[in-house]
Design a protein around this motif. Structure first.
Motif, PDB file in Angstrom:
ATOM      1  N   GLU A  14      -9.129   0.380  -0.449  1.00 20.04           N
ATOM      2  CA  GLU A  14      -8.588   1.214   0.622  1.00 20.04           C
ATOM      3  C   GLU A  14      -9.243   0.951   1.988  1.00 20.04           C
ATOM      4  O   GLU A  14      -8.530   0.761   2.984  1.00 20.04           O
ATOM      5  CB  GLU A  14      -8.722   2.688   0.242  1.00 20.04           C
ATOM      6  CG  GLU A  14      -7.969   3.636   1.142  1.00 20.04           C
ATOM      7  CD  GLU A  14      -6.480   3.614   0.867  1.00 20.04           C
ATOM      8  OE1 GLU A  14      -5.736   3.978   1.789  1.00 20.04           O
ATOM      9  OE2 GLU A  14      -6.076   3.226  -0.228  1.00 20.04           O
ATOM     10  N   ILE A  73      -8.013  -2.385   3.425  1.00 20.11           N
ATOM     11  CA  ILE A  73      -6.620  -2.344   3.851  1.00 20.11           C
ATOM     12  C   ILE A  73      -6.493  -1.590   5.168  1.00 20.11           C
ATOM     13  O   ILE A  73      -5.777  -2.017   6.078  1.00 20.11           O
ATOM     14  CB  ILE A  73      -5.742  -1.715   2.750  1.00 20.11           C
ATOM     15  CG1 ILE A  73      -5.729  -2.628   1.519  1.00 20.11           C
ATOM     16  CG2 ILE A  73      -4.330  -1.474   3.244  1.00 20.11           C
ATOM     17  CD1 ILE A  73      -5.078  -2.040   0.300  1.00 20.11           C
ATOM     18  N   ARG A 133       0.829  -1.204   0.000  1.00 23.93           N
ATOM     19  CA  ARG A 133       0.000   0.000   0.000  1.00 23.93           C
ATOM     20  C   ARG A 133       0.866   1.259   0.000  1.00 23.93           C
ATOM     21  O   ARG A 133       0.593   2.220  -0.717  1.00 23.93           O
ATOM     22  CB  ARG A 133      -0.904  -0.030   1.229  1.00 23.93           C
ATOM     23  CG  ARG A 133      -1.816   1.141   1.334  1.00 23.93           C
ATOM     24  CD  ARG A 133      -2.720   0.946   2.538  1.00 23.93           C
ATOM     25  NE  ARG A 133      -3.197   2.240   2.955  1.00 23.93           N
ATOM     26  CZ  ARG A 133      -3.328   2.622   4.193  1.00 23.93           C
ATOM     27  NH1 ARG A 133      -3.019   1.803   5.158  1.00 23.93           N
ATOM     28  NH2 ARG A 133      -3.777   3.812   4.474  1.00 23.93           N
ATOM     29  N   ARG A 137       0.864   3.870  -2.873  1.00 24.01           N
ATOM     30  CA  ARG A 137       0.449   5.243  -2.565  1.00 24.01           C
ATOM     31  C   ARG A 137       1.402   6.241  -3.207  1.00 24.01           C
ATOM     32  O   ARG A 137       0.987   7.245  -3.754  1.00 24.01           O
ATOM     33  CB  ARG A 137       0.411   5.458  -1.054  1.00 24.01           C
ATOM     34  CG  ARG A 137      -0.165   6.808  -0.676  1.00 24.01           C
ATOM     35  CD  ARG A 137      -0.188   7.051   0.812  1.00 24.01           C
ATOM     36  NE  ARG A 137      -0.762   5.959   1.551  1.00 24.01           N
ATOM     37  CZ  ARG A 137      -0.391   5.627   2.774  1.00 24.01           C
ATOM     38  NH1 ARG A 137       0.546   6.301   3.398  1.00 24.01           N
ATOM     39  NH2 ARG A 137      -0.949   4.620   3.394  1.00 24.01           N
TER      40      ARG A 137
END
Length: 112
Positions: free
Chosen positions: A83, A86, A65, A69
């Motif tokens: 999202e 996660i 992630r 990102r």
């Protein structure tokens, strides 16, 4: 050759039978207790295994992630559909670590 059986009072006989029954109940209780504690040990070992796997998976997903990102920040400002999942996994992992460490601390204190 006849044998005479000793006379036993009914109270003495009842007492002996109750003692024997009590001993049988004690043995049965110990067997049931052993079965219950074995079930608990198996369940808790499975929970620790699943928790460790979930924690490792969350760390991997968090790393991915973070990498994603950085890449997504350059491309667009939209958030991914995954999202919330996660973030939830990261939150659950942090809770798991807190509760697991408390349990280990309590176990270590009991062993001392």
């Amino acid at each position: 050759m006849s044998r005479k059986l000793p006379l036993i009072s009914p109270l003495k006989m009842r007492k002996d039978l109750l003692i024997a029954e009590s001993e049988l109940n004690r043995v049965q209780l110990m067997e049931e207790w052993d079965a219950a504690t074995e079930w608990h040990r198996t369940l808790s070992a499975g929970a620790r295994t699943i928790g460790s796997m979930a924690s490792a998976a969350t760390l991997i997903v968090s790393g991915l992630r973070a990498f994603r990102r950085k890449r997504d920040a350059r491309n667009s400002t939209e958030s991914a559909w995954s999202e919330p999942f996660i973030k939830g996994a990261g939150f659950i992992s942090s809770l798991w670590e807190v509760f697991r460490s408390r349990g280990c601390d309590q176990k270590n204190q009991q062993e001392r």
